[in-house]
Every structure is written in structure tokens, then in C-alpha cells.
Design a protein around this motif. Structure first.
Motif, PDB file in Angstrom:
ATOM      1  N   ARG A   1     -21.984  -9.431 -11.265  1.00 59.35           N
ATOM      2  CA  ARG A   1     -21.656 -10.767 -10.792  1.00 59.35           C
ATOM      3  C   ARG A   1     -21.164 -11.559 -11.993  1.00 59.35           C
ATOM      4  N   ILE A   2     -19.952 -12.012 -11.903  1.00 59.24           N
ATOM      5  CA  ILE A   2     -19.339 -12.673 -13.051  1.00 59.24           C
ATOM      6  C   ILE A   2     -19.072 -14.136 -12.719  1.00 59.24           C
ATOM      7  N   SER A   3     -19.600 -15.007 -13.544  1.00 63.42           N
ATOM      8  CA  SER A   3     -19.404 -16.440 -13.375  1.00 63.42           C
ATOM      9  C   SER A   3     -18.089 -16.823 -14.036  1.00 63.42           C
TER      10      SER A   3
ATOM     11  N   ARG B   1     -18.683  -9.191  -7.815  1.00 62.99           N
ATOM     12  CA  ARG B   1     -18.679 -10.458  -7.090  1.00 62.99           C
ATOM     13  C   ARG B   1     -18.307 -11.567  -8.066  1.00 62.99           C
ATOM     14  N   ILE B   2     -17.336 -12.367  -7.683  1.00 57.52           N
ATOM     15  CA  ILE B   2     -16.859 -13.482  -8.498  1.00 57.52           C
ATOM     16  C   ILE B   2     -17.589 -14.738  -8.052  1.00 57.52           C
TER      17      ILE B   2
ATOM     18  N   MET C   1      -8.430  -2.344 -11.093  1.00 54.08           N
ATOM     19  CA  MET C   1      -9.405  -1.539 -11.840  1.00 54.08           C
ATOM     20  C   MET C   1     -10.107  -0.476 -11.007  1.00 54.08           C
ATOM     21  N   GLY C   2      -9.766  -0.362  -9.746  1.00 52.01           N
ATOM     22  CA  GLY C   2     -10.319   0.705  -8.926  1.00 52.01           C
ATOM     23  C   GLY C   2     -11.755   0.506  -8.484  1.00 52.01           C
ATOM     24  N   LEU C   3     -12.230  -0.718  -8.457  1.00 55.07           N
ATOM     25  CA  LEU C   3     -13.591  -1.005  -8.005  1.00 55.07           C
ATOM     26  C   LEU C   3     -13.732  -0.730  -6.508  1.00 55.07           C
ATOM     27  N   GLU C   4     -14.936  -0.327  -6.093  1.00 54.31           N
ATOM     28  CA  GLU C   4     -15.185  -0.072  -4.677  1.00 54.31           C
ATOM     29  C   GLU C   4     -15.064  -1.342  -3.853  1.00 54.31           C
ATOM     30  N   ASP C   5     -15.453  -2.460  -4.442  1.00 58.54           N
ATOM     31  CA  ASP C   5     -15.482  -3.703  -3.675  1.00 58.54           C
ATOM     32  C   ASP C   5     -15.371  -4.892  -4.616  1.00 58.54           C
ATOM     33  N   ILE C   6     -14.579  -5.873  -4.215  1.00 58.39           N
ATOM     34  CA  ILE C   6     -14.495  -7.151  -4.926  1.00 58.39           C
ATOM     35  C   ILE C   6     -14.709  -8.251  -3.898  1.00 58.39           C
ATOM     36  N   SER C   7     -15.648  -9.133  -4.167  1.00 58.74           N
ATOM     37  CA  SER C   7     -15.921 -10.237  -3.253  1.00 58.74           C
ATOM     38  C   SER C   7     -16.045 -11.520  -4.050  1.00 58.74           C
ATOM     39  N   LEU C   8     -16.217 -12.616  -3.333  1.00 49.31           N
ATOM     40  CA  LEU C   8     -16.256 -13.925  -3.990  1.00 49.31           C
ATOM     41  C   LEU C   8     -17.212 -14.837  -3.234  1.00 49.31           C
ATOM     42  N   THR C   9     -17.978 -15.624  -3.974  1.00 47.29           N
ATOM     43  CA  THR C   9     -18.856 -16.633  -3.384  1.00 47.29           C
ATOM     44  C   THR C   9     -18.303 -18.009  -3.693  1.00 47.29           C
ATOM     45  N   THR C  10     -18.180 -18.842  -2.665  1.00 41.97           N
ATOM     46  CA  THR C  10     -17.576 -20.157  -2.818  1.00 41.97           C
ATOM     47  C   THR C  10     -18.317 -21.174  -1.953  1.00 41.97           C
ATOM     48  N   ASN C  11     -18.211 -22.441  -2.309  1.00 40.27           N
ATOM     49  CA  ASN C  11     -18.745 -23.476  -1.419  1.00 40.27           C
ATOM     50  C   ASN C  11     -17.742 -23.848  -0.330  1.00 40.27           C
ATOM     51  N   GLY C  12     -16.535 -23.298  -0.406  1.00 44.70           N
ATOM     52  CA  GLY C  12     -15.559 -23.447   0.663  1.00 44.70           C
ATOM     53  C   GLY C  12     -14.730 -24.699   0.635  1.00 44.70           C
ATOM     54  N   GLN C  13     -14.997 -25.612  -0.284  1.00 41.40           N
ATOM     55  CA  GLN C  13     -14.282 -26.877  -0.280  1.00 41.40           C
ATOM     56  C   GLN C  13     -12.789 -26.703  -0.540  1.00 41.40           C
ATOM     57  N   LEU C  14     -12.442 -25.726  -1.364  1.00 39.75           N
ATOM     58  CA  LEU C  14     -11.031 -25.468  -1.690  1.00 39.75           C
ATOM     59  C   LEU C  14     -10.517 -24.192  -1.037  1.00 39.75           C
ATOM     60  N   LEU C  15     -11.268 -23.674  -0.071  1.00 35.27           N
ATOM     61  CA  LEU C  15     -10.936 -22.373   0.499  1.00 35.27           C
ATOM     62  C   LEU C  15      -9.568 -22.360   1.169  1.00 35.27           C
TER      63      LEU C  15
END
Length: 322
Positions: free
Chosen positions: A14-16, A64-65, A86-100
Motif C-alpha cells: 500500500r503506497i501513500s 493499492r494506491i 510492471m506486471g502486478l496481479e492487481d492495482i487498486s486505489l482508495t479514494t474519498n471520491g470527491q474528485l472521482l
């Protein structure tokens, strides 16, 4: 492969992307002051290089970003472009959705397929009181647009006694109707809550309390989940699923595979440990120099993990991501 005596290793990073956030949620920053980007934040290129090195050194499979709020970061586009190759199995992102809605074309073009949206209430007044920023209608519209664009959506809710407990069922119904999977997250003893037990206990809502509320309306059964999952997952026949990240009630430390990299270059092996390990200086080194040093730090980070259960941590969650 770096493995501890319990058989745990780092699979999930998980990268901030930034510590900056356009909210100031009450359970995260009690003083109401919005967090801003740190002056010494890594560049997008350095962070992407960090991901590449961690894939090789630790066997990272999933990314996860997070933030702060990743969608406020000017590094988002270049970072996502780099890690997408980079060939990762999965990339996802967590957001508060305000700028989604605004950032949705960028996310779709980058190949993102799923997101988690942090949302604690469907009541506009309570939303403003908890988040101390943003607008509920904008978040809900962004989620609708993301769904229409084909993204899989999970919603993260932190139930808080005295603030949004009355929103558990409305939010669950809302998610079931739209095909979103709702995840209730038990309040964690982090930041100010690690030292103020009274404040924690006054707001804490347990797994059993949530299940009791839900059981008044729905029949449910526990569903399968990956061995290193943080959530206890449940199925409501004919309607959908929900989950509870029950950090206090059902600790998952024994199977934790998570590693966190802060926006300023610090590795955190465990949220319940004050230990952190600086890797920012390694990211400018060539691979043959960086990897051995990084592996030594990863051994230390893995050793920071709790044996059984989370015991609290002074670190503010938004600084290192959820």
C-alpha cells in the motif's frame, strides 16, 4: 523470499502517494486541520522505482494506491502509467471520491479496474460533520459514473457511535441496490485514539454489534475470503455481500501480508509498531546496490509485525495510507 516464523511474507503493498487530503475526518485528524503534502515527498519516478524494487526484493503481487487522498496528487498520472507496466496481479486505489468524476478518464485510461471509496454516511449534514470537507452528492455522482465506466466499487465505512451508527442500514441498502460491496471498518486505536482510551471506547462499534443490526433485517452467512484477507465477508442470499474489517473483534495479524510505503520514503511493516525504515535514499541507487540493502530493511519490517493482534499505534493513518 523473505518469510517470518509464522509463514508470513509481504504480498500486498500500500503506497501513500501523498499525505495531502481535501478532508479532515474526525477520527483521523481531531484538530480539524487538513493534512498537506510533505515538503520531502518522493517524486513519482522515485515512488515507481520503489514499487519495482519491492516487487523484486519482496515478491509484491498486489498494489493499492492510497493517501492522504491520492486523487489530489499531481503525481497520480505519471505514477499510474509507470506501475501499470510492471506486471502486478492487481492495482487498486482508495479514494474519498470527491474528485472521482473529474479523474475518472485518467483512471480508466490507466487500466484501473477497481476502487474503494471511503464513505461514512448518506446524510449530507452528517457527511459535512464527519469529513469536514467535500460534498456528498459529488461523491455519489462520481461512484455512479465509475460504475457506468465498468469499475468495480467497494465502499469503506467506519461506524462511529454517536455519529453515524444510524447510517449502517441505509448505507448497506444503498450498496446492495447498486452492486457495491460495503466494508465496515472497526475504529482503530491509531493517532490520538491510541492514547485516549475513553475517546476510542465512546465511538467504537464492534463486529457483533454490526451483525446484530444487520440481522434485524437480513439473513446472512459467512462467505469465503482469501487466507490473508483483512475482512470477514458475509453473503446476503439474493442481494449481495458485505464485509467487516474487524481489527479489534477478529484480529488478522497472524496472516497479514501488508507492507506500506509512505510518500516520504518510509517503510512500515505494521500499523501497530512505531518502527519505520527509510528507503528513500536507496531509490536513487542502481538495482545491484539497492536490492541487498532493501532486503535487509524488509527483514526488519517483517519483524515489526504483531504476533496475534493489533495493540495500537501513534501514527496517523492518513500519513501512511489505509
Amino acid at each position: 523470499m523473505i518469510v517470518d516464523r509464522q509463514g508470513r511474507r509481504f504480498r500486498n503493498l500500500r503506497i501513500s502517494l501523498t499525505s495531502a487530503c481535501n478532508y479532515a475526518c474526525t477520527y483521523c485528524v481531531p484538530n480539524g486541520k487538513r493534512l498537506v503534502a510533505a515538503q520531502d515527498e518522493l517524486s513519482a519516478e522515485a515512488m515507481a522505482r520503489g514499487v519495482a524494487y519491492l516487487i523484486e526484493a519482496a515478491g509484491i503481487e498486489r498494489l493499492r494506491i492510497t493517501g492522504g487522498e491520492p486523487l489530489v496528487s499531481p503525481k497520480l498520472e505519471s505514477f499510474m502509467s509507470a506501475v501499470g507496466k510492471m506486471g502486478l496481479e492487481d492495482i487498486s486505489l482508495t479514494t474519498n471520491g470527491q474528485l472521482l468524476a473529474k479523474k475518472l478518464p485518467l483512471l480508466v485510461d490507466a487500466g484501473l479496474r477497481r476502487i474503494n471509496v471511503s464513505l461514512d454516511t448518506l446524510d449530507a449534514g452528517a457527511f459535512r460533520s464527519i469529513a469536514r470537507g467535500g460534498d456528498l452528492a459529488t461523491v455519489l455522482d462520481g461512484m455512479d459514473q465509475a460504475k457506468a465506466a465498468g469499475l468495480k466499487i467497494k465502499v469503506n465505512m467506519v461506524p462511529l457511535r454517536g455519529q453515524n451508527l444510524d447510517q449502517v442500514m441505509p448505507l448497506l441498502d444503498y450498496c446492495l441496490e447498486r452492486g457495491y460491496e460495503l466494508r465496515f471498518i472497526e475504529l482503530m486505536r491509531m493517532g490520538h485514539l491510541a492514547t485516549d482510551s475513553n475517546a476510542f471506547l465512546q465511538q467504537f462499534v464492534s463486529l457483533q454489534q454490526l451483525l446484530s443490526l444487520i440481522g434485524e433485517r437480513y439473513e446472512y452467512a459467512q462467505a469465503d475470503a482469501p487466507v490473508d484477507a483483512t475482512a470477514v465477508r458475509y453473503a446476503i442470499p439474493g442481494r449481495g455481500h458485505f464485509g467487516v474489517i474487524a481489527n479489534e473483534s477478529v484480529p488478522f495479524c497472524r496472516t497479514c501480508s501488508r507492507l506500506r510505503l509512505s510518500s516520504t520514503g518510509w517503510l512500515h511493516g505494521c500499523l501497530s509498531s512505531s518502527n519505520r525504515h527509510y528507503v528513500g535514499d536507496l531509490l536513487d541507487k542502481p538495482r545491484h546496490q539497492a536490492l541487498p540493502a532493501l532486503q535487509r530493511l524488509l527483514v526488519k519490517a517483517l519483524g515489526d509485525k504483531q504476533e496475534v493482534a493489533f495493540s495500537g499505534g501513534a501514527t496517523v493513518m492518513k500519513i501512511i495510507g489505509g
